[in-house]
Design a protein around this motif. Structure first.
Motif, PDB file in Angstrom:
ATOM      1  N   TYR A 155      55.402   4.469  51.327  1.00 52.25           N
ATOM      2  CA  TYR A 155      55.024   3.212  51.738  1.00 52.25           C
ATOM      3  C   TYR A 155      54.383   2.482  50.528  1.00 52.25           C
TER       4      TYR A 155
ATOM      5  N   TYR B  66      54.282   3.423  60.319  1.00 59.33           N
ATOM      6  CA  TYR B  66      55.607   4.193  60.664  1.00 59.33           C
ATOM      7  C   TYR B  66      55.582   5.517  60.178  1.00 59.33           C
ATOM      8  N   GLU B  67      54.682   5.937  59.103  1.00 57.63           N
ATOM      9  CA  GLU B  67      54.633   7.146  59.107  1.00 57.63           C
ATOM     10  C   GLU B  67      54.241   8.116  60.086  1.00 57.63           C
TER      11      GLU B  67
ATOM     12  N   ALA C   3      48.426  -2.349  53.169  1.00 55.37           N
ATOM     13  CA  ALA C   3      48.947  -0.784  52.952  1.00 55.37           C
ATOM     14  C   ALA C   3      47.771   0.076  53.775  1.00 55.37           C
ATOM     15  N   LYS C   4      48.107   1.182  54.415  1.00 51.11           N
ATOM     16  CA  LYS C   4      47.287   2.267  54.803  1.00 51.11           C
ATOM     17  C   LYS C   4      47.243   3.591  53.956  1.00 51.11           C
TER      18      LYS C   4
ATOM     19  N   ARG D 297      42.397   2.007  53.228  1.00 44.81           N
ATOM     20  CA  ARG D 297      43.247   0.902  53.188  1.00 44.81           C
ATOM     21  C   ARG D 297      43.126  -0.187  52.622  1.00 44.81           C
TER      22      ARG D 297
ATOM     23  N   GLY E 234      50.476  -8.704  58.305  1.00 43.16           N
ATOM     24  CA  GLY E 234      49.827  -7.276  58.263  1.00 43.16           C
ATOM     25  C   GLY E 234      50.370  -6.204  57.288  1.00 43.16           C
TER      26      GLY E 234
ATOM     27  N   ASN F 202      49.182   0.114  67.282  1.00 46.67           N
ATOM     28  CA  ASN F 202      49.360   0.178  65.799  1.00 46.67           C
ATOM     29  C   ASN F 202      50.749  -0.035  65.216  1.00 46.67           C
TER      30      ASN F 202
ATOM     31  N   TRP G  97      51.991 -11.108  66.857  1.00 42.39           N
ATOM     32  CA  TRP G  97      50.623 -10.619  67.496  1.00 42.39           C
ATOM     33  C   TRP G  97      49.592 -10.764  66.452  1.00 42.39           C
TER      34      TRP G  97
END
Ligand SMILES: Nc1nc2c(c(=O)[nH]1)N[C@H]1C(S)=C(S)[C@@H](COP(=O)(O)O)O[C@H]1N2
Ligand SMILES: [Mo]
Length: 312
Positions: free
Chosen positions: A187, A78-79, A233-234, A221, A229, A75, A137
């Motif tokens: 983010y 970055y948080e 945003a998640k 999300r 990707g 995955n 990817w």
């Protein structure tokens, strides 16, 4: 809506609705969700909660799905760290109940939604989408959600609303990666209003028929399958309708590399690498990357007349 048929998807690729007509069995489903069960502690979604009443959708691709294990252990989030396995290892600290999503800005009916009310706002659909990361990817992921347009219609955007900004949770206590300044937190991502209203644009709460694992952006999300990707945003807490083009976290960090549009485009190289090919996770040989990630027939008209090398 301009798009009625998912033309880029060959009819033979679309899973016959009969196969899906038999609704998924109600197990712990919406009852448990409505009761506010502690979902945040799930670390194995296969042992987790099935989403009830998930319908099929004509936008579903009949393409080999990336295994659940890969989707949930490789995955970008970055948080929870910059390594591919960091989110799966660290996202257990994210608490997804209670959770609210505020919809505000240029709307007639601003509202802060409780996540469990939001989950029941529109019928849930399974959408198998191709996903392409800017790093080269890709995966094929059976998401569960409903079109963002369902939500945006209900808040009644004003005539001034031209863009939609998405803001992820900002809480270093729950998100250890936010102690590092690798990005400007929270983010933030954005779409043009017509992109946000497009029927492919999905508010997503599930994966493989089950509640979204934390590392994939629980409890809610965005998924925008024709863009790289990072536009998806998640763990969203705020959606703002705005007049001016939002500045996304990635554009802020590096405007030469990550433009606002970020449409998957094999003809526009990333400044540091080619975007012509991609590696589908689980495959050995690379594939050609498709224009708009294979969704050109559905979305190309959104960009008619635009220079996609300038607006990358
Ligand atoms: N809040 C937030 N959303 C995010 C990211 C992130 O670091 N933080 N990474 C993005 C990137 S680069 C990708 S490729 C996808 C990965 O989604 P997945 O891990 O569910 O496949 O999430 C996107 N959404
Ligand atoms: Mo990505």
């Amino acid at each position: 809506m301009l798009i009625r048929h998912p033309d880029a998807i060959l009819p033979s690729e679309i899973t016959p609705p009969e196969i899906y007509r038999e609704r998924r069995r109600f197990m712990q489903g919406m009852g448990a969700l409505a009761a506010g069960t502690a979902l945040g502690t799930l670390d194995d979604a296969h042992a987790g909660i099935k989403l009830a009443g998930v319908r099929t959708s004509p936008y579903t691709l009949d393409e080999a799905r990336t295994p659940f294990k890969d989707i949930t252990t490789y995955n970008n989030f970055y948080e929870f760290g910059t390594g591919k396995s960091d989110p799966a290892e660290n996202a257990g600290s994210l608490r997804t109940r209670p959770w609210t999503v505020a919809i505000e800005g240029e709307v007639r009916k601003p509202k802060t939604w409780d996540i469990d009310a939001l989950l029941r706002l529109a019928p849930l659909e399974e959408r198998v989408y191709r996903m392409r990361c800017v790093e080269g990817w890709s995966m094929v992921i059976p998401w569960v959600g409903f079109p963002l347009a369902e939500l945006l219609r209900r808040v009644e955007p004003t005539g001034k609303a031209r863009y939609v900004e998405f803001v992820s949770l900002n809480d270093p206590k729950q998100m250890p990666g936010q102690r590092s300044r690798v990005l400007d937190w929270p983010y933030v991502e954005g779409l043009r209003l017509d992109e946000a209203m497009h029927p492919l644009t999905l508010m997503t709460m599930g994966l493989y028929g089950e509640v979204l694992p934390n590392q994939n952006g629980a409890p809610i999300r965005l998924v925008v399958p024709w863009k790289y990707g990072f536009k998806s945003a998640k763990s969203i807490v705020k959606i703002r309708l705005v007049e001016k083009q939002p500045v996304s976290s990635w554009t802020r960090a590096n405007p030469d590399e990550y433009g606002f549009y970020s449409n998957v485009n094999p003809q526009v190289d990333h400044p540091r690498w080619s975007q012509a090919k991609e590696r589908r996770i689980g495959e050995f040989f690379k594939r050609d990357t498709l224009m708009f990630n294979g969704y050109a027939n559905q979305v190309a008209q959104l960009y008619r007349g635009m220079d996609l090398k300038k607006y990358y």
